[in-house]
Design a protein around this motif. Structure first.
Motif, PDB file in Angstrom:
ATOM      1  N   ALA A  75       0.765  -0.983   0.244  1.00  0.00           N
ATOM      2  CA  ALA A  75      -0.129   0.099   0.394  1.00  0.00           C
ATOM      3  C   ALA A  75       0.676   1.639   0.225  1.00  0.00           C
ATOM      4  N   ALA A  76       2.265   1.253   0.778  1.00  0.00           N
ATOM      5  CA  ALA A  76       2.882   2.752   1.100  1.00  0.00           C
ATOM      6  C   ALA A  76       3.757   2.535  -0.130  1.00  0.00           C
ATOM      7  N   MET A  77       3.630   1.958  -1.214  1.00  0.00           N
ATOM      8  CA  MET A  77       4.382   2.341  -2.681  1.00  0.00           C
ATOM      9  C   MET A  77       3.316   2.442  -3.382  1.00  0.00           C
ATOM     10  N   GLY A  78       1.840   2.324  -3.108  1.00  0.00           N
ATOM     11  CA  GLY A  78       0.926   2.831  -4.250  1.00  0.00           C
ATOM     12  C   GLY A  78       0.958   1.425  -4.979  1.00  0.00           C
ATOM     13  N   ALA A  79       1.160  -0.234  -4.403  1.00  0.00           N
ATOM     14  CA  ALA A  79       0.988  -1.443  -5.472  1.00  0.00           C
ATOM     15  C   ALA A  79      -0.186  -2.296  -4.979  1.00  0.00           C
ATOM     16  N   GLU A  80      -0.199  -2.785  -6.528  1.00  0.00           N
ATOM     17  CA  GLU A  80      -1.849  -3.794  -6.153  1.00  0.00           C
ATOM     18  C   GLU A  80      -0.936  -5.023  -6.006  1.00  0.00           C
ATOM     19  N   PRO A  81      -1.536  -5.589  -5.006  1.00  0.00           N
ATOM     20  CA  PRO A  81      -0.906  -7.545  -4.684  1.00  0.00           C
ATOM     21  C   PRO A  81      -1.931  -7.768  -5.628  1.00  0.00           C
ATOM     22  N   LEU A 192      -5.866   3.372  -0.522  1.00  0.00           N
ATOM     23  CA  LEU A 192      -5.699   4.253  -0.052  1.00  0.00           C
ATOM     24  C   LEU A 192      -4.237   4.475  -1.491  1.00  0.00           C
ATOM     25  N   GLY A 193      -3.714   3.625  -0.264  1.00  0.00           N
ATOM     26  CA  GLY A 193      -2.384   4.200  -1.445  1.00  0.00           C
ATOM     27  C   GLY A 193      -2.903   3.887  -2.774  1.00  0.00           C
ATOM     28  N   ARG A 194      -3.407   2.482  -3.401  1.00  0.00           N
ATOM     29  CA  ARG A 194      -3.172   2.736  -5.137  1.00  0.00           C
ATOM     30  C   ARG A 194      -3.742   3.839  -5.428  1.00  0.00           C
ATOM     31  N   HIS A 195      -4.760   4.614  -4.303  1.00  0.00           N
ATOM     32  CA  HIS A 195      -5.787   6.211  -5.047  1.00  0.00           C
ATOM     33  C   HIS A 195      -4.819   7.574  -5.145  1.00  0.00           C
ATOM     34  N   LEU A 196      -3.249   7.285  -3.969  1.00  0.00           N
ATOM     35  CA  LEU A 196      -2.699   8.020  -4.251  1.00  0.00           C
ATOM     36  C   LEU A 196      -0.993   8.611  -5.685  1.00  0.00           C
ATOM     37  N   ARG A 197      -1.465   7.496  -5.750  1.00  0.00           N
ATOM     38  CA  ARG A 197      -0.071   7.485  -7.521  1.00  0.00           C
ATOM     39  C   ARG A 197      -1.138   8.820  -7.894  1.00  0.00           C
ATOM     40  N   GLY A 198       0.001   9.224  -8.138  1.00  0.00           N
ATOM     41  CA  GLY A 198      -0.374  11.085  -9.054  1.00  0.00           C
ATOM     42  C   GLY A 198      -0.165  11.766  -7.823  1.00  0.00           C
ATOM     43  N   ILE A 199      -0.637  11.927  -6.797  1.00  0.00           N
ATOM     44  CA  ILE A 199      -1.068  12.448  -5.433  1.00  0.00           C
ATOM     45  C   ILE A 199       0.571  12.846  -4.750  1.00  0.00           C
ATOM     46  N   ALA A 200       0.444  11.900  -3.910  1.00  0.00           N
ATOM     47  CA  ALA A 200       1.538  12.188  -3.348  1.00  0.00           C
ATOM     48  C   ALA A 200       2.849  12.122  -3.713  1.00  0.00           C
ATOM     49  N   SER A 201       3.487  12.651  -2.723  1.00  0.00           N
ATOM     50  CA  SER A 201       4.875  12.807  -3.556  1.00  0.00           C
ATOM     51  C   SER A 201       6.042  11.861  -3.036  1.00  0.00           C
ATOM     52  N   ALA A 253       5.480   6.497  19.282  1.00  0.00           N
ATOM     53  CA  ALA A 253       6.208   6.144  18.734  1.00  0.00           C
ATOM     54  C   ALA A 253       5.919   4.036  19.033  1.00  0.00           C
ATOM     55  N   SER A 254       4.913   4.264  19.802  1.00  0.00           N
ATOM     56  CA  SER A 254       4.444   2.478  20.225  1.00  0.00           C
ATOM     57  C   SER A 254       4.806   1.634  18.439  1.00  0.00           C
ATOM     58  N   GLY A 255       4.746   1.999  17.248  1.00  0.00           N
ATOM     59  CA  GLY A 255       4.456   1.550  16.634  1.00  0.00           C
ATOM     60  C   GLY A 255       2.809   0.493  16.052  1.00  0.00           C
ATOM     61  N   ASP A 256       3.096  -0.813  15.620  1.00  0.00           N
ATOM     62  CA  ASP A 256       2.311  -1.335  14.916  1.00  0.00           C
ATOM     63  C   ASP A 256       0.530  -0.968  14.317  1.00  0.00           C
ATOM     64  N   ASP A 257       0.655   0.218  13.611  1.00  0.00           N
ATOM     65  CA  ASP A 257      -0.531   1.420  13.373  1.00  0.00           C
ATOM     66  C   ASP A 257      -0.595   0.680  12.511  1.00  0.00           C
ATOM     67  N   TYR A 258       0.177   0.288  10.871  1.00  0.00           N
ATOM     68  CA  TYR A 258      -0.137   0.123   9.977  1.00  0.00           C
ATOM     69  C   TYR A 258      -0.823   1.044   9.600  1.00  0.00           C
ATOM     70  N   GLU A 259      -0.719   2.457   9.476  1.00  0.00           N
ATOM     71  CA  GLU A 259      -1.414   4.180   9.075  1.00  0.00           C
ATOM     72  C   GLU A 259      -0.892   4.224   8.149  1.00  0.00           C
ATOM     73  N   LEU A 260      -0.902   4.787   6.737  1.00  0.00           N
ATOM     74  CA  LEU A 260      -0.158   5.192   6.009  1.00  0.00           C
ATOM     75  C   LEU A 260       0.443   6.835   6.055  1.00  0.00           C
ATOM     76  N   CYS A 261       1.425   7.178   6.690  1.00  0.00           N
ATOM     77  CA  CYS A 261       1.567   9.023   6.579  1.00  0.00           C
ATOM     78  C   CYS A 261       2.095   9.041   4.372  1.00  0.00           C
ATOM     79  N   PHE A 262       1.880  10.418   4.341  1.00  0.00           N
ATOM     80  CA  PHE A 262       1.843  10.961   3.043  1.00  0.00           C
ATOM     81  C   PHE A 262       2.428  12.422   3.196  1.00  0.00           C
TER      82      PHE A 262
END
Ligand SMILES: Nc1ncnc2c1ncn2[C@@H]1O[C@H](COP(=O)(O)OP(=O)(O)OP(=O)(O)O)[C@@H](O)[C@H]1O
Ligand SMILES: Cc1ncc(C[n+]2csc(CCOP(=O)(O)O)c2C)c(N)n1
Ligand SMILES: [Mg+2]
Length: 323
Positions: A75-81, A192-201, A253-262
Motif C-alpha cells: 500500500a505504501a508504494m501504491g502497489a496492487e497486491p 488508499l495507497g493505490r488512489h494516492l498514485r499521482g497525488i502523493a509525493s 512511537a509505539s508502532g503497530d499502527d499500519y496506517e499510511l503517512c504521505f
C-alpha cells in the motif's frame, strides 16, 4: 499429518486463482508473469512469537497479521497486491492451529485478490515470514524520497491504539476488544495507497511509529518537518492517556499502527479530502514539510516537545559498541 499433506490440504489454494500465475504451489519455484507496463514491488516481513505476537494469540489473527503487514508495505508504494509466498516455522504439526492460521491468511488474501504461490514449512520456534509481490504501473510507485518543502503531511486512521492495547496487556490490565483488534488484526490501507498514485509525493506505512517512520521520509527526501500534536488523530482511549500523562509516545512511537503517512503538494489537499469521503477513512493533516532538517514536534501550547524514543527498534542504541 505429514509436511506435504499439510501443504496440500491448507496452503495449495489460498486466495483467488490468477491468470498471471503460470505455476503455483507444488514445484521448486512458482512461475509468475509480470504484465507489460507494470513493475514488480517486493517486500518481506517476519513475525516471531514473543516479539511480534503473544505465543497464545489466536492463530487466525496471526495468519491475518502476517499478511497484513506486507500488504501495508505494498500500500505504501501504491502497489496492487498480486502474489505471496509464506515461510512457516512451527514447533509441532497442530492441525487445528494450522487450519485457523490458513483461514485468517486466506481471508485477507482473497479480500485483496492475492494468491499464495509458494513457501516453505519447517520445524522450529514459531515464526512466520511472508513475502508479498505487488504490481504498480511503471514509474508510478510512491517512494520515500519525493517529499518537498511546503507540502502537507497526512496520516490515515488513528494512531497509538495498537500500542495502547499492547501496553495494557503487558500491565495485566483489561483491553477493550476494539483496541485488541487494532493490535492483532490491522487493516492494510491498500485502496488508499493505490488512489494516492499521482497525488502523493512520498509515502511510508507506519509500523514503528510516526516519529521514526516519518523520519525515514525526511532522511530519504533530505527535508525536515513540523508536526502539530493537537492535529494527531486519536481515539478517545489514546486521547485520555495522553491527557492524563502528557506522554505522547503512544501515537508517536509505539508502532503497530499500519496506517499510511504521505506528503502532498498544497494544490492536492482538496483531492485528499475527497478521497477521505470516498473511502470512508479519516485522513488528517498533521504537519508540514520544511527545508530545515530535523523533526520539530509542536505541543498544543506552541512549545516544542522533547522527542520521545524514535520508534520501535529491534536492536536499540543501548547495544551500540557491543559486539
Ligand atoms: N536483512 C536484510 N537484508 C537486506 N535488506 C534488508 C534487510 N533487512 C531490512 N532490509 C531492507 O531495509 C529497508 C528497511 O527495512 P525495514 O524492515 O525497517 O522496512 P520497513 O518497511 O521500514 O519496516 P517494516 O518491516 O515494518 O515494514 C527495507 O528496504 C528492507 O528491504
Ligand atoms: C508480543 C508483542 N510484543 C511487542 C510488540 C510490538 N512490536 C513488535 S515489532 C514492532 C514493530 C514492527 O515490527 P517490524 O519492525 O519487525 O516490522 C512492534 C511495535 C507486539 N506487537 N507484540
Ligand atoms: Mg514498511
Amino acid at each position: 499429518m505429514s509436511e506435504f499433506d499439510l501443504i496440500g490440504r491448507y496452503f495449495a489454494a489460498l486466495g483467488p486463482e490468477r491468470s498471471d500465475v503460470v505455476l503455483g504451489v507444488g514445484d521448486d519455484c512458482a512461475l509468475l508473469e509480470i504484465p507489460a507496463g507494470q513493475t514488480l514491488a517486493v517486500s518481506i516481513d517476519t513475525l516471531a512469537s514473543g516479539v511480534h505476537f503473544f505465543a497464545d494469540c489466536d492463530p487466525e489473527h496471526i495468519g491475518h497479521k502476517s499478511l497484513a503487514v506486507g500488504l501495508s508495505d505494498l500500500a505504501a508504494m501504491g502497489a496492487e497486491p498480486a502474489w505471496a509466498t509464506l515461510a512457516l516455522t512451527l514447533p509441532e504439526s497442530d492441525e487445528n492451529w494450522i487450519r485457523a492460521f490458513a483461514t485468517g491468511f486466506g481471508r485477507l488474501a482473497s479480500a485483496h485478490g492475492m494468491r499464495l504461490v509458494g513457501g516453505d514449512t519447517t520445524r522450529g520456534p514459531l515464526s512466520v515470514a511472508v513475502q508479498v509481490h505487488g504490481l504498480v504501473p511503471t514509474g508510478a510507485a510512491i517512494r520515500r524520497s519525493g517529499a518537498r518543502p511546503g507540502e502537507a503531511i497526512f496520516v490515515s486512521g488513528t494512531l497509538g491504539d495498537a500500542g495502547l492495547a499492547l501496553r495494557r496487556k503487558l500491565a495485566g490490565e483489561p483491553v477493550a476488544p476494539e483496541l485488541w483488534h487494532r493490535l492483532e488484526c490491522p487493516e492494510p490501507r491498500v485502496a488508499l495507497g493505490r488512489h494516492l498514485r499521482g497525488i502523493a509525493s512520498a509515502m511510508i506505512d507506519l509500523s514503528d511509529g510516526l516519529a521514526g517512520d516519518l523520519g525515514h521520509i525526511l532522511a530519504a527526501s533530505a527535508v525536515g518537518a513540523e508536526l502539530e500534536l493537537e492535529r494527531l488523530p486519536l481515539t478517545s482511549w489514546v486521547a485520555e492517556v495522553v491527557a492524563a500523562t502528557d506522554d505522547w509516545s503512544l501515537p508517536l512511537a509505539s508502532g503497530d499502527d499500519y496506517e499510511l503517512c504521505f506528503c502532498v503538494p498544497p494544490a492536492h489537499i482538496p483531492v485528499v479530502e475527497r478521497l477521505s469521503e470516498t473511502l470512508g477513512l479519516t485522513l488528517t493533516q498533521v504537519g508540514w514539510i520544511r527545508s530545515d532538517a530535523g523533526l520539530d514536534v509542536r505541543r498544543p501550547d506552541g512549545g516544542q516537545l522533547r522527542m520521545p524514543a524514535r520508534g520501535y527498534d529491534h536492536f536499540p542504541a543501548a547495544n551500540d559498541g557491543a559486539d
